[in-house]
Design a protein around this motif. Structure first.
Motif, short mmCIF file in Angstrom:
data_model
loop_
_atom_site.label_atom_id
_atom_site.label_comp_id
_atom_site.label_asym_id
_atom_site.label_seq_id
_atom_site.Cartn_x
_atom_site.Cartn_y
_atom_site.Cartn_z
N CYS A 116 -32.72 -46.13 -28.31
CA CYS A 116 -34.09 -45.83 -28.72
C CYS A 116 -34.47 -44.42 -28.30
CB CYS A 116 -35.07 -46.85 -28.14
SG CYS A 116 -35.39 -46.68 -26.37
N PRO A 117 -35.51 -43.85 -28.91
CA PRO A 117 -35.99 -42.54 -28.48
C PRO A 117 -36.51 -42.59 -27.05
CG PRO A 117 -36.94 -43.18 -30.60
CD PRO A 117 -36.27 -44.39 -30.05
N SER A 118 -36.61 -41.42 -26.42
CA SER A 118 -37.08 -41.36 -25.05
C SER A 118 -37.91 -40.12 -24.81
CB SER A 118 -35.89 -41.38 -24.08
OG SER A 118 -35.07 -40.23 -24.30
N VAL A 119 -38.77 -40.20 -23.79
CA VAL A 119 -39.53 -39.04 -23.33
C VAL A 119 -39.37 -38.94 -21.83
CG1 VAL A 119 -41.76 -37.89 -23.16
CG2 VAL A 119 -41.26 -39.32 -25.15
N LEU A 120 -38.89 -37.80 -21.36
CA LEU A 120 -38.84 -37.53 -19.92
C LEU A 120 -40.12 -36.82 -19.54
CD1 LEU A 120 -37.16 -37.51 -17.26
CD2 LEU A 120 -36.51 -35.17 -17.88
N TYR A 121 -40.90 -37.43 -18.64
CA TYR A 121 -42.12 -36.81 -18.11
C TYR A 121 -41.76 -36.14 -16.79
CZ TYR A 121 -46.59 -36.50 -15.69
OH TYR A 121 -47.67 -36.05 -14.97
N THR A 122 -41.93 -34.82 -16.70
CA THR A 122 -41.43 -34.07 -15.54
C THR A 122 -42.48 -33.84 -14.45
OG1 THR A 122 -41.92 -31.85 -16.36
CG2 THR A 122 -39.85 -32.87 -17.10
N GLU A 123 -43.70 -34.34 -14.64
CA GLU A 123 -44.76 -34.20 -13.63
C GLU A 123 -45.01 -32.74 -13.25
OE1 GLU A 123 -44.59 -37.57 -10.53
OE2 GLU A 123 -42.49 -37.32 -11.15
N GLY A 124 -44.97 -31.86 -14.25
CA GLY A 124 -45.26 -30.46 -14.01
C GLY A 124 -44.07 -29.60 -13.66
N LYS A 125 -42.93 -30.23 -13.41
CA LYS A 125 -41.73 -29.45 -13.05
C LYS A 125 -41.04 -28.91 -14.30
CE LYS A 125 -40.03 -32.96 -10.64
NZ LYS A 125 -41.18 -33.87 -10.45
N PRO A 126 -40.41 -27.74 -14.19
CA PRO A 126 -39.64 -27.23 -15.33
C PRO A 126 -38.56 -28.23 -15.72
CG PRO A 126 -39.92 -25.52 -13.66
CD PRO A 126 -40.40 -26.81 -13.05
N PRO A 127 -38.37 -28.50 -17.00
CA PRO A 127 -37.39 -29.50 -17.43
C PRO A 127 -35.99 -29.28 -16.88
CG PRO A 127 -38.78 -28.89 -19.26
CD PRO A 127 -39.15 -27.97 -18.13
N GLU A 128 -35.58 -28.02 -16.75
CA GLU A 128 -34.22 -27.75 -16.28
C GLU A 128 -34.02 -28.17 -14.83
OE1 GLU A 128 -36.63 -23.88 -16.08
OE2 GLU A 128 -36.31 -25.53 -17.50
N GLN A 129 -35.10 -28.48 -14.11
CA GLN A 129 -34.99 -28.93 -12.73
C GLN A 129 -34.99 -30.45 -12.60
OE1 GLN A 129 -38.00 -27.07 -10.29
NE2 GLN A 129 -37.46 -24.99 -10.94
N VAL A 130 -35.09 -31.15 -13.72
CA VAL A 130 -35.21 -32.61 -13.68
C VAL A 130 -33.99 -33.25 -14.34
CG1 VAL A 130 -36.65 -34.60 -14.29
CG2 VAL A 130 -37.71 -32.38 -13.81
N PRO A 131 -33.20 -34.01 -13.58
CA PRO A 131 -32.04 -34.68 -14.17
C PRO A 131 -32.46 -35.59 -15.32
CG PRO A 131 -31.94 -34.78 -11.78
CD PRO A 131 -33.31 -34.26 -12.13
N GLY A 132 -31.69 -35.56 -16.39
CA GLY A 132 -31.98 -36.39 -17.54
C GLY A 132 -32.62 -35.65 -18.69
N ALA A 133 -33.09 -34.42 -18.43
CA ALA A 133 -33.76 -33.67 -19.49
C ALA A 133 -32.85 -33.42 -20.68
CB ALA A 133 -34.29 -32.35 -18.94
N ASP A 134 -31.56 -33.24 -20.40
CA ASP A 134 -30.61 -32.96 -21.48
C ASP A 134 -30.31 -34.19 -22.32
OD1 ASP A 134 -29.36 -34.02 -19.17
OD2 ASP A 134 -27.41 -33.33 -19.85
N LEU A 135 -30.65 -35.38 -21.79
CA LEU A 135 -30.40 -36.63 -22.51
C LEU A 135 -31.62 -37.11 -23.30
CD1 LEU A 135 -28.55 -38.63 -19.70
CD2 LEU A 135 -27.50 -37.47 -21.65
N ALA A 136 -32.79 -36.61 -22.92
CA ALA A 136 -34.04 -37.13 -23.50
C ALA A 136 -34.25 -36.63 -24.93
CB ALA A 136 -35.22 -36.71 -22.63
N THR A 137 -34.84 -37.49 -25.74
CA THR A 137 -35.22 -37.08 -27.10
C THR A 137 -36.32 -36.03 -27.06
OG1 THR A 137 -34.80 -39.39 -27.73
CG2 THR A 137 -35.85 -37.98 -29.36
N HIS A 138 -37.27 -36.23 -26.14
CA HIS A 138 -38.38 -35.30 -25.97
C HIS A 138 -38.65 -35.12 -24.48
CE1 HIS A 138 -39.58 -35.50 -30.27
NE2 HIS A 138 -39.20 -36.76 -30.18
N VAL A 139 -39.28 -34.02 -24.13
CA VAL A 139 -39.69 -33.75 -22.75
C VAL A 139 -41.18 -33.43 -22.73
CG1 VAL A 139 -39.42 -32.23 -20.75
CG2 VAL A 139 -37.40 -32.90 -22.09
N ALA A 140 -41.90 -34.06 -21.79
CA ALA A 140 -43.32 -33.78 -21.59
C ALA A 140 -43.50 -33.28 -20.17
CB ALA A 140 -44.15 -35.05 -21.81
#
Length: 205
Positions: free
Chosen positions: A164-188
């Motif tokens: 299924c699609p996914s959204v990684l919510y990074t809580e204000g952190k840059p996506p490149e600093q959050v594991p899983g960003a490369d796997l997520a369909t979208h990043v918030a």
């Protein structure tokens, strides 16, 4: 229409995504004598029944303390209300216990938003896709009609495993600093970003 507003159901992780319980996983591992860098539940599975029971007592104490002090992440209650007004069902999938999850959601008065709440006692936990597939079964939705929203790599991996699609919510952190960003369909990065992904309206929350 926004990127994910066509989807029929929304599945949220709880802690770190819609609530903040301030759990210190490093301190929990240290008290239990567990290895760093490896999820706690996976390490508990390696223990004898007696050792596991002892560790689960410690885990429960930390989780209940977290439930008692948990706060709603700023904007999450307004996001949930906006999505609820659209009539789309929402669910929770968490690796927390049933007791602490129920206490958290009830205490913060957001339990009514969720049709289904699946906790670690209910079946195989994330990153296993079981919970997502079980929710789809109960809702009678195809797996590509729902989205998994979470703040951690295990949330995103469970969505990948389910298909299924996914959204990684990074809580204000840059996506490149959050594991899983490369796997997520979208990043918030912020809750407003999540709102604009999920809700058809264009106003901010």
């Amino acid at each position: 229409m926004t990127a994910l507003s066509h989807l029929r159901g929304i599945i949220f992780d709880m802690d770190g995504t819609i609530v903040d319980s301030g759990l210190d996983f490093a301190a929990m591992r240290k008290e239990m004598g567990l290895r760093s860098g490896v999820p706690i539940l996976e390490q508990l599975n390696e223990l004898s029944p007696g050792e596991r029971a002892e560790m689960e007592t410690i885990l429960h104490r930390h989780e209940m303390a977290g439930a008692d002090r948990a706060t709603i992440i700023d904007g999450a209650d307004r996001l949930l209300a906006a999505l609820s007004d659209e009539g789309r069902p929402m669910a929770i999938v968490t690796r927390n216990s049933t007791e602490t999850t129920a206490h958290t959601l009830s205490r913060l008065k957001i339990d009514h938003f969720f049709d289904i709440v699946i906790c670690r006692e209910d079946g195989p936990h994330k990153p296993d896709p079981w919970a997502i597939l079980e929710i789809c079964r109960r809702w009678r939705f195809a797996v590509d009609e729902v989205v998994m929203v979470g703040d951690f790599e295990l949330d995103i991996q469970s969505a990948v495993n389910a298909g299924c699609p996914s959204v990684l919510y990074t809580e204000g952190k840059p996506p490149e600093q959050v594991p899983g960003a490369d796997l997520a369909t979208h990043v918030a990065v912020h809750l407003n970003d999540l709102y604009h992904l999920l809700a058809p309206g264009q106003d901010s929350i």
